[in-house]
Design an enzyme around this catalytic site. Structure first.
Site, short mmCIF file in Angstrom:
data_model
loop_
_atom_site.label_atom_id
_atom_site.label_comp_id
_atom_site.label_asym_id
_atom_site.label_seq_id
_atom_site.Cartn_x
_atom_site.Cartn_y
_atom_site.Cartn_z
CG ASP A 45 5.39 60.69 18.77
OD1 ASP A 45 5.46 61.73 18.09
OD2 ASP A 45 5.99 60.56 19.86
CG ASP A 83 9.87 59.68 19.89
OD1 ASP A 83 9.87 60.76 20.53
OD2 ASP A 83 10.32 58.61 20.37
CG HIS A 85 14.84 59.18 20.05
ND1 HIS A 85 14.67 60.33 20.77
CD2 HIS A 85 13.78 58.38 20.36
CE1 HIS A 85 13.54 60.24 21.47
NE2 HIS A 85 12.98 59.08 21.23
CG HIS A 89 17.92 59.85 22.57
ND1 HIS A 89 16.97 59.79 23.57
CD2 HIS A 89 18.05 61.16 22.25
CE1 HIS A 89 16.54 61.02 23.83
NE2 HIS A 89 17.18 61.87 23.03
CE LYS A 143 7.10 63.81 19.98
NZ LYS A 143 7.65 62.66 20.72
CB CYS A 188 4.38 61.35 22.82
SG CYS A 188 6.12 60.95 23.12
C1 VGL Z 1 7.02 57.92 23.36
C2 VGL Z 1 8.26 56.81 24.92
C3 VGL Z 1 9.42 57.22 24.32
C4 VGL Z 1 5.66 58.27 22.86
C5 VGL Z 1 8.17 58.36 22.75
O1 VGL Z 1 5.51 58.59 21.66
O2 VGL Z 1 4.70 58.23 23.66
N1 VGL Z 1 7.06 57.15 24.46
N2 VGL Z 1 9.36 57.98 23.23
ZN ZN Z 2 11.17 58.39 22.16
#
Ligand code: VGL
Ligand code: ZN
Length: 241
Positions: A45, A83, A85, A89, A143, A188
C-alpha cells in the site's frame, strides 16, 4: 599511574564495545533472509492517500518510498498490494451516519476501525506514490474492493475467510520466503505479514521501510502479534547486498 591504567582500561573497554558491536552487526546480517528465486518482496500500500497530503496520511509515510526503491532492485520477485475501495465503502466513517473517523463499529465479521474516505478506486489517492519506482513488480494485488468487507491483509479479507488469491499465486510461484514493507506498519503491513506467516512463508518485515498510524497502542500490539507468529523484524542492513 593509576590514571594511566584507568585510561587504558577505558580504552580496552571501548575497544571491546566496538568489536562486539561489529560482531553483533555481523550476527544480525547473518540472521537476515536469503534473496533467491523463492523469495518475494511484498510492498504494501505505498499509495498517495497514505502519504502526507493524502486522505489517510500516515506520518512520514512518504519516507518509505526511497527505502522501497533501493531494496526492490535486489529482488527478482516483487508484488505490490493496493488498497482499492469503492465509493461508500463500509470501512469509511462517511458510510456510518453519526460516526467519526477513527471510531470503532461492530461489523458482522468483528470490530472495524472507521477511516476517512481513502483509496477509492480510480481516484488520484489510490495511485501508487509517484516516486515509487518498481517497474519490475510482477503482480498487483488489490484488496478492499468488496463494499461490505475491509481487507488490511493482502492475503485474506477481514472476514478472515475470503482469499485475495495472493496465497495461491505465491504457492504456484514456489515462494517460501516473504520480505515486507510499506504502509501502514500496524494495519496492512502487520496483517499481511501475519497471514504470510500463517501461509507457511518465512516472513520478514523491514522496519525502516514501514511507517505506522499508531492508534491507541496499535503499533506495539502489531509487533507483538507478528512476533507471536514468528514474523522476523529486521533492518534493511540485514538484507544481503
Ligand atoms: C490501511 C487503514 C485502512 C493500510 C488501509 O494500508 O494500512 N489502513 N486501509
Ligand atoms: Zn483501506
Amino acid at each position: 599511574m593509576t590514571q594511566d591504567i584507568q585510561i587504558n582500561r577505558r580504552g580496552v573497554i571501548a575497544g571491546a564495545a566496538v568489536l562486539s558491536a561489529a560482531a553483533s552487526t555481523r550476527a544480525l546480517a547473518r540472521s537476515g533472509p536469503a534473496i533467491d528465486d523463492a523469495t518475494v518482496l511484498i510492498l504494501v500500500d505505498v499509495q498517495v492517500d497514505f502519504c502526507p497530503g493524502g486522505r489517510l496520511a500516515v506520518p512520514a509515510g512518504d519516507e518509505v518510498v526511497a527505502v522501497c526503491n533501493a531494496l526492490a532492485t535486489r529482488f527478482g520477485n516483487v508484488v505490490l498490494t493496493q488498497d482499492w475501495h469503492p465509493e461508500g465503502h463500509s470501512s469509511f466513517a462517511s458510510s456510518h451516519p453519526g460516526k467519526q473517523p477513527f471510531e470503532m463499529v461492530e461489523m458482522p465479521y468483528g470490530p472495524q476501525v472507521l477511516w476517512p474516505d481513502h483509496c477509492t478506486w480510480g481516484s488520484p489517492g489510490a495511485e501508487f506514490h509517484p516516486a515509487l519506482d518498481v517497474p519490475h513488480a510482477q503482480t498487483i494485488i488489490r484488496k478492499g474492493y468488496r463494499p461490505e468487507v475491509d481487507s488490511y491483509s493482502g492475503f485474506l479479507e477481514a472476514d478472515r475467510t475470503t482469499p485475495t488469491g495472493l496465497g495461491g499465486y505465491l504457492r504456484e510461484r514456489g515462494a517460501t520466503r516473504a520480505v515486507l514493507m510499506g504502509l501502514a506498519t500496524d494495519f496492512c503491513v502487520s496483517w499481511t505479514a501475519q497471514d504470510a506467516a500463517r501461509a507457511g512463508l518465512e516472513t520478514y518485515v523491514v522496519e525502516e521501510g514501514c511507517r505506522a498510524i499508531d492508534l491507541g497502542g496499535s503499533l506495539d500490539r502489531a509487533w507483538a502479534e507478528m512476533d507471536a507468529l514468528g514474523v522476523r523484524r529486521i533492518s534493511a542492513t540485514e538484507l544481503p547486498g
